[in-house]
Each structure stands twice: as structure tokens, then as C-alpha cells.
Design a protein around this motif. Structure first.
Motif, short mmCIF file in Angstrom:
data_model
loop_
_atom_site.label_atom_id
_atom_site.label_comp_id
_atom_site.label_asym_id
_atom_site.label_seq_id
_atom_site.Cartn_x
_atom_site.Cartn_y
_atom_site.Cartn_z
N ILE A 102 49.89 49.93 3.45
CA ILE A 102 48.58 49.44 3.00
C ILE A 102 48.74 48.61 1.73
O ILE A 102 48.19 47.49 1.63
N ILE A 103 49.49 49.10 0.77
CA ILE A 103 49.63 48.38 -0.50
C ILE A 103 50.40 47.08 -0.32
O ILE A 103 50.01 46.02 -0.85
N THR A 104 51.49 47.12 0.41
CA THR A 104 52.29 45.90 0.54
C THR A 104 51.59 44.84 1.40
O THR A 104 51.68 43.65 1.10
N ARG A 105 50.89 45.25 2.43
CA ARG A 105 50.14 44.27 3.22
C ARG A 105 48.97 43.69 2.42
O ARG A 105 48.66 42.50 2.53
N LEU A 106 48.34 44.53 1.63
CA LEU A 106 47.27 44.03 0.77
C LEU A 106 47.83 43.05 -0.25
O LEU A 106 47.23 41.99 -0.51
N ALA A 124 55.01 50.50 -6.26
CA ALA A 124 54.53 49.30 -5.59
C ALA A 124 53.08 48.99 -5.98
O ALA A 124 52.70 47.82 -6.14
N TYR A 125 52.28 50.03 -6.15
CA TYR A 125 50.85 49.87 -6.47
C TYR A 125 50.67 49.27 -7.86
O TYR A 125 49.91 48.31 -8.06
N GLN A 126 51.38 49.84 -8.85
CA GLN A 126 51.24 49.29 -10.20
C GLN A 126 51.82 47.88 -10.28
O GLN A 126 51.30 47.04 -11.02
N GLU A 133 50.75 54.68 3.05
CA GLU A 133 50.22 54.10 1.81
C GLU A 133 51.00 52.86 1.41
O GLU A 133 50.42 51.88 0.93
N ILE A 134 52.32 52.88 1.60
CA ILE A 134 53.12 51.72 1.23
C ILE A 134 52.77 50.53 2.13
O ILE A 134 52.67 49.38 1.65
#
Length: 771
Positions: free
Chosen positions: A562-566, A175-177, A559-560
Motif C-alpha cells: 500500500i505504501i510503496t504503490r501510493l 518506508a512510510y516515513q 502495508e508495504i
């Protein structure tokens, strides 16, 4: 004329004591140093619930290393360092809101890593505004909005970089990349840039896959295991059990290491009677205390002896069938090694011809050989060709793609290999980017991004204005401490996703955010129910990780999340990616991975199987090599002698036993006899005598590099230690100040932290001050 750079002076260590180094690892002390801190910090119930679930098939994967889990798990399937990692992460101690008004950024800069980590778990997002000297609490929504505003104001997406720690699981990494590339950049540096990048560079070129060519069960099938540049007793202690099993099955073990390490000498298995009241198991049958940087010369010398043996007994030494069908380059290699200078080898290695002959004899009589290594090989200027020489030696006798034989790089972080598989790399191959485009309907950027070292350069030069770090502690992990810290301070915004405080929360940009997250051991409940993640270990085995502990605070996000909301805040509806769906149910992420990443088809089903699954691996599974030529490449590599001026030493940075990367569990290193201190330098006693120093002296360590900058680590206590002559060692991150940013491995750009030319001078600082 030299440019003297200001440096930090050693923290006060008035209670430092030094005893004799140990000659065995684990045993009863391994148990007591695991359990007493766990029970004291977490409480008995929480500790037992966590420890008994660690590395179990229905539990969570240990966060402290990437060692493969054995097929048959024990009740206690964790090591001392794993227990310490859990204790560190799962402590119920939390950082109160009042902390942020009490301690300024300057106050945090005065603290060492150990003090910072001991403050407890981070449980609320905090923000350091421009022009202010304190963090202050901020809501999650406001934090995401702040990052989104900054990112969307950049002139180019390449003005941001998205760093990743190797603890990030597969689903988060993917998800991050995806977010970074949907935003428009390949700036995806990670911790692998600083450790096994040299391994991936070398192995991808010569065999087509940058991962181990063995599995766990191969150790017990090997005739010979050669351990190079690696300290399993401290860095991945569960490997000791595999080595013990191999010894009992008849394998010989050779250790190649400048330092005498307890975990390579003898292992007292704390789960066996012989390890509690007996002598345990002797490991190394031969211990070669090689000079730093001499591994390539040793490997070439062994290969030459193998080729000479073939000349003396044609057709009966080399594996001709394997070489003819699967390899190329043998004749060029043979011609190259025919002129190898034995005197140059002896000078480079510090060994005798007899010692090299003995290892060559062991290799020649073994039908199945494993060579395993870690950062003792990867952090040198010539690291990439050194690892190619490992492959050369293995290929000569067909030691690849058969049981009990192969190449075994040991990864240090728990999912650093999986992160790369998921796309955390600044130069992912075109096939991966094409698959992303087909799956998500946008064209990912194709230009190469920055790695960790180039990320520092980018911040230093003003090209990178936003630094976002998903875990990790880059400030303490990277080389050239002062340059790196100054670079990060030049950013407009730095963001850290973290579980606990570290120095990267004190060395920050004009604005800074800390976003606290769940630990891997903590239960993660989303709208779709309780979630799990998955990881890939050092042998490309993928398995689920099921958290078992109650989170330390209800305010934490995964962490997911955080990344998906960002991503939603930054991208909105751009590209039509269902970020909310990813957060709701992690199965949806795995479904997308299955269609993008080779080997992950039917991911959701396979990862739920009790033993997980192995990723396909041509060299290991079928002796097929996805190289440019379709064959394994035996390569010619020129041997370059590292010139050390008179009166200088070659220094390597190392971990202490009570350390995981830049995390300090205590200030002790019991295997090396050090207690209550870290500012020490280990030096051969003969070198000390020649240099005019004695054990217990205090010295300033100066590194010497071609740029003329005088980098200094001040007031280190000298320890006379059994290391190779001409070599020294000091702990990182304390000694990172000595490693120039531009001192990197050829081809991989990895900092050369294992080969730093230094001189020792009497300490000028008479009194210690805080750092």
C-alpha cells in the motif's frame, strides 16, 4: 458562564452486572478465555497453527504488546490477550460488499466499537465520495490515484499528516516515513504521542536514551522490582511469568497503583500445576494504593530517605564510585530535597510515613533494583519530571548498567518503539535526517511536524486538509472526543489503512477511503517470494516476524504494498527511490535501513539469526550516557501539589481486561467483576458516602478544566471499588470525552488522561440511547 458541549449518551447496557473484583490473574480462566473464542472463531486447525507460531523464533510476533520474548520459548508462548488479538485479526469472517450499501455513515456512527469490530475483516478498498453517506467499492489503482491527486493539489505538503499505529513493523515504518519526507513533510504523529512520549522526553534528556535499560533476564536477577502505574495482568500478561521467576529467585515486588489489580496480587501460571490446582504465586510484597498524581512525591520521599541514610552512615549507602564517574547534579539534588515537606508528600500520595519508610527500607537493602512503569505515570501534567525522579532514585545507588537493575518502561503496542527508531516522529534528530539525505539524495524537511494533539488542532483550524492513518483508531484513542471528531470532519480527505472496522471509519473527512491490509499473522507473497518483517520490543531487541496463516482474502495488500504503490502514484520518479523494488523484496528496505539507522548494520544477516539482535544501548551496556554533558543527569524537579476542590474526584481512564487499546474483545472485565457493560465509574466507597451516592447509582460525570467547557459523560453506573480515596476510574474511550485537548503533559504534549478533575451528579438521562 460555561459552554456546554453536546455529548454522546451511553449505549444501552441493560444486562450489565457487577460482581467482586478478583484477587488473582490467569489460571484456568485464562486458558478457557483464550482457547474457546479462538477455536470458535478461527476453527481448530487455523487457531492451532496461529497460536503455536505466535512469539516463536520461527513464527510471528504477537500484535498485542511489546513484551520481550524470553530466551527459551515455551510451546505456548502467548497469553490470553495475545490469543484474543490473533482471534480478532485472523477470523475468517469478512465484511461483504453488500455491507456498504446496507449501512450508511450515520448507521456506523450509531454503533459502538465492539459491534464495528465484530463485523469481520475488511477485504476490499472502499470510498466515500463528497456529499454522499455511503462507502462504495473502489479499485486499488483508483484509490491510489485519488489520494495522489488530492495530495499533489495541496498548497503545501504540511497540509497533510501521516499518522501511524504502533503495530506497524520496522520495514513498513521506514518506508512510510521515507514517503512522507520525500513528499515534503515531517507531520508524522503516532500513538506514542499519547502514551510513552513522556518517557522518551524524560529519559533522552537525563540518560541520553529513551528506552529500557534492562533485558528480560534482568528480572530474575533483581533484588527488588517496583511496579508503578502499570497493570501487567491485563496490559501485558506475559510479564507475570517474568515476575514469578523473579519471586522464585528471591526478589521482592512492590506495587504502586491507585487501583487494586488482580495481576499485581497473585499469578496462577496456567502452564504450571501450581497455577492450575494450587494457589499460584503471590506477587506484591507491598501494595501502595497511591493517589493519582502522587508518584513524583513518593519518589522524592524515597530519595530523601536514601540521602538521609547516607548522612547517617557516610560512604556506605550511595554508590559513590558510580556517581563520581558517571553522574552530575547530586549536590543540587541533595540541597533541593533537604527542604522536602513530609506533610506535602503525605497529602499528595495519600500514604502514611510508615508505608513510605517500608518502601525506602526495601530499596536500601536491595543491591539490584528495577523500576518499571507504564501509562499510569506518563499521562499526567508532571509526567516528565516524575520519570526523571525514577532515574534520580536509580542513579543514587548505581542501579543502572548492571545485571538485575535499571529503568523499565513497558511499551503497550507491539512495535511502537521500533516505529520511532525507524523515523516515525515529528521531530527526528538532525543526524537521522542527514543520513536519509546521504542515502536517498534528497533534502528532507527540517521543520518540526505535528504530533497527535497538534494534528487535531491542525485539522480543527483548517491547516491540515488530508489525514492518512496507517492503522490505529485515532478518533477513539485521542482526548476530547467531540473536539477531535469535529476536527477530523473538517478535512477534505481522510484515509484509513485497516484490518477491521472502528469508529475512525465513521468519523471522516469530506471524502474518505478505507484501504484493507494483511494482518501480521498472514502470509505475504510478493514478486520476490514470501516475505517477512521485523519488530523491536520494549527492551530494544529486534527479531524477525514470519507470518504463518493464509490470508482471509486474495484482494488484500500488505502495508508495504500500500505504501510503496501510493508513493509511486504520488511521487512518480521524484528522488529516484525504487519503490517497486521495496515492494518486490523487503530485503532491499532492510539494506537501506542498515545504512541510515544506527545499530542496524548488517540488518539482513542479524535479523535472520535465531534470537535476532539487541540494539546498542550505552547506559545499559557500558554505563555511557549520550547526553549533552556525557553524564547521567540527576535533576531538580519542583513538587507541585494538584489541588482538588471539595466534592470533586481525580479520575483516570483505564482499559478493561477484554480490551486492547480501542479494540473491544467483549464487554466484560472479569478481573474487576464487570460483565456486559462498559459505562461504569469505579469510586472509593468512602468517597461515595461523602458525596451522597451508593453503589449502583447512575451518574453524569462532569470534568472541570480552566477553559470553562462543561464536558460530560452521561449515565455511568457507579461501582464501589477498592481504589485510593479521592480517586476514580472509568474506561477509555468512553471517558475520553472528559479529557480536554489542551490538558497535556509538560514537555511531551501527552493527554493527561490519568488526572482529570471531575464531579459526579445524579444522571439526568432517564432512558439510554444509542451512541
Amino acid at each position: 458562564m460555561t459552554d456546554e458541549r453536546p455529548i454522546r449518551v451511553a449505549v444501552e447496557e441493560n444486562e450489565l452486572t457487577v460482581g467482586s473484583p478478583k484477587k488473582w490473574a490467569a489460571g484456568v480462566p485464562g486458558v478457557t478465555h483464550s482457547m474457546i473464542p479462538a477455536f470458535g472463531s478461527m476453527g481448530v486447525n487455523r487457531a492451532l497453527r496461529g497460536l503455536l507460531a505466535m512469539n516463536q523464533k520461527d513464527g510471528f510476533d504477537c500484535m498485542s504488546c511489546a513484551w520481550e520474548d524470553p530466551p527459551d520459548r515455551k510451546i505456548f508462548e502467548f497469553c490470553e490477550n495475545g490469543a484474543k488479538a490473533l482471534t480478532w485479526e485472523a477470523t475468517p469472517v469478512t465484511v461483504p460488499s453488500s455491507f456498504w450499501s446496507e449501512y450508511s455513515i450515520d448507521d456506523l456512527l450509531d454503533k459502538d466499537e465492539y459491534w464495528l469490530g465484530m463485523q469481520g475483516r475488511l477485504v476490499e478498498p472502499v470510498y466515500k465520495p463528497a456529499g454522499k453517506n455511503h462507502y462504495e467499492p473502489i479499485t486499488w489503482d483508483d484509490a491510489f490515484a485519488l489520494v495522489a491527486k488530492k495530495l499533489n493539489s495541496l498548497e503545501s505538503p504540511d497540509q497533510a499528516a501521516f499518522y501511524t499505529s504502533g503495530r506497524t513493523p520496522n520495514e513498513t515504518a521506514f518506508a512510510y516515513q521515507l514517503f512522507a519526507r520525500a513528499f515534503g513533510t515531517n507531520n508524522l504523529p503516532d500513538c506514542s504521542n499519547m502514551c510513552h512520549e513522556s518517557t522518551g522526553t524524560a529519559m533522552n534528556e537525563v540518560i541520553g536514551v529513551g528506552k529500557a535499560t534492562i533485558v528480560y533476564t534482568d528480572f530474575a536477577k533483581a533484588d527488588l522490582i517496583i511496579i508503578m502505574g502499570q497493570n501487567p495482568g491485563t496490559n501485558h500478561p506475559r510479564m507475570l511469568t517474568a515476575l514469578e521467576e523473579a519471586k522464585h529467585a528471591g526478589a521482592e515486588i512492590v506495587a504502586v497503583n491507585p487501583l487494586l489489580e488482580a495481576g499485581l496480587i497473585r499469578y496462577k501460571n496456567p502452564q504450571k500445576v501450581s497455577g492450575i490446582i494450587g494457589r499460584g504465586t503471590g506477587l506484591a510484597d507491598q501494595y501502595l494504593q497511591i493517589r493519582l498524581g502522587g508518584d513524583m512525591a513518593l519518589l522524592q520521599a524515597i530519595s530523601k530517605r536514601v540521602l538521609d541514610a547516607e548522612d547517617a552512615d557516610p560512604g556506605n549507602v550511595l554508590d559513590h564510585a558510580f556517581l563520581d564517574e558517571h553522574c552530575q547534579g547530586l549536590e543540587e539534588f541533595r540541597t533541593h530535597l533537604a527542604t522536602l515537606d513530609e506533610n506535602a508528600v503525605l497529602e499528595a500520595t495519600g500514604l502514611t510515613s510508615a508505608e513510605i519508610d517500608e518502601l525506602a527500607s526495601r530499596y536500601l537493602k536491595a543491591d539490584r533494583v528495577i523500576i518499571t512503569w507504564a501509562m499510569g505515570l506518563t499521562q499526567h501534567k508532571r509526567a516528565v519530571p516524575t520519570i526523571k525522579e525514577i532515574i534520580n532514585l536509580l542513579l543514587l545507588r548505581g542501579n543502572m548498567g548492571k545485571p538485575g537493575a535499571g529503568a523499565s518502561p513497558i511499551r503497550g503496542h507491539s512495535n511502537v518503539q521500533g516505529d520511532r527508531t525507524m523515523g516515525i516522529w515529528e521531530k527526528m534528530p538532525r543526524a537521522f535526517l542527514d543520513a536519509l539525505e546521504r542515502e536517498f539524495g534528497f533534502n528532507p524537511p527540517r521543520d518540526e511536524g505535528v504530533d497527535a494533539v497538534n494534528g487535531i488542532r491542525g485539522m480543527r483550524d483548517g491547516a491540515i486538509k488530508v489525514w492518512f492513518a496507517l492503522g490505529g483508531n485515532l478518533v477513539s484513542a485521542i482526548s476530547d472526543t467531540e473536539v477531535s471528531e469535529d476536527a477530523i470532519r473538517k478535512t477534505e480527505l481522510s484515509v484509513q489503512v485497516s484490518t477491521k472496522l472502528n469508529r475512525s471509519h465513521a468519523v471522516i473527512g469530506e471524502e474518505a477511503l478505507i484501504l484493507p491490509t494483511l494482518g501480521r499473522s498472514e502470509i505475504d507473497v510478493q514478486a520476490g517470494g514470501e516475505q517477512f518483517v521485523s519488530v523491536e520490543d520494549t527492551v530494544a531487541a529486534v527479531q524477525a516476524s514470519y507470518p504463518r496463516l493464509k490470508p482471509v482474502a486474495p484482494t488484500l495488500l500488505s502495508e508495504i504494498s500500500i505504501i510503496t504503490r501510493l508513493a509511486r502514484a504520488v511521487l512518480g520518479d521524484r528522488h529516484g527511490i525504487d519503490w517497486a523494488g521495496f515492494e518486490r523484496d523487503y530485503d532491499t528496505i532492510r539494506d537501506r535501513i542498515a545504512r541510515v539507522v544506527p545499530g542496524f548494520d548488517d540488518y539482513n544477516r542479524k535479523v535472520r539469526e535465531k534470537d535476532g539482535f539487541l540494539l546498542p544501548h550505552g547506559p545499559r551496556d557500558s554505563r555511557t550516557f549520550p547526553t549533552a554533558t556525557g553524564k547521567a543527569m540527576i535533576t531538580v524537579n519542583d513538587l507541585e501539589a494538584l489541588s482538588i476542590p471539595a466534592g470533586r474526584l481525580l479520575l483516570q481512564t483505564v482499559r478493561s481486561h477484554d480490551q486492547f487499546n480501542t479494540t473491544m474483545y467483549s464487554l466484560n472485565d472479569r478481573y474487576r467483576g464487570v460483565k456486559k457493560g462498559r459505562h461504569v465509574v469505579f469510586v472509593n466507597s468512602d468517597d461515595l458516602a461523602e458525596l451522597g451516592f451508593a453503589d449502583g447509582d447512575f451518574v453524569d460525570i462532569h470534568s472541570e478544566f480552566s477553559d470553562g467547557v462543561d464536558r460530560v459523560a452521561k449515565r455511568f453506573r457507579v461501582i464501589a471499588y477498592p481504589t485510593a480515596k479521592g480517586c476514580a476510574a472509568a474506561y477509555f474511550p468512553e471517558a475520553n470525552v472528559l479529557v480536554p485537548l489542551d490538558a497535556t503533559a509538560e514537555g511531551s504534549n501527552t493527554p493527561t488522561s490519568k488526572s482529570v478533575v471531575v464531579r459526579l451528579e445524579p444522571a439526568k438521562e432517564l432512558a439510554l440511547s444509542s451512541s
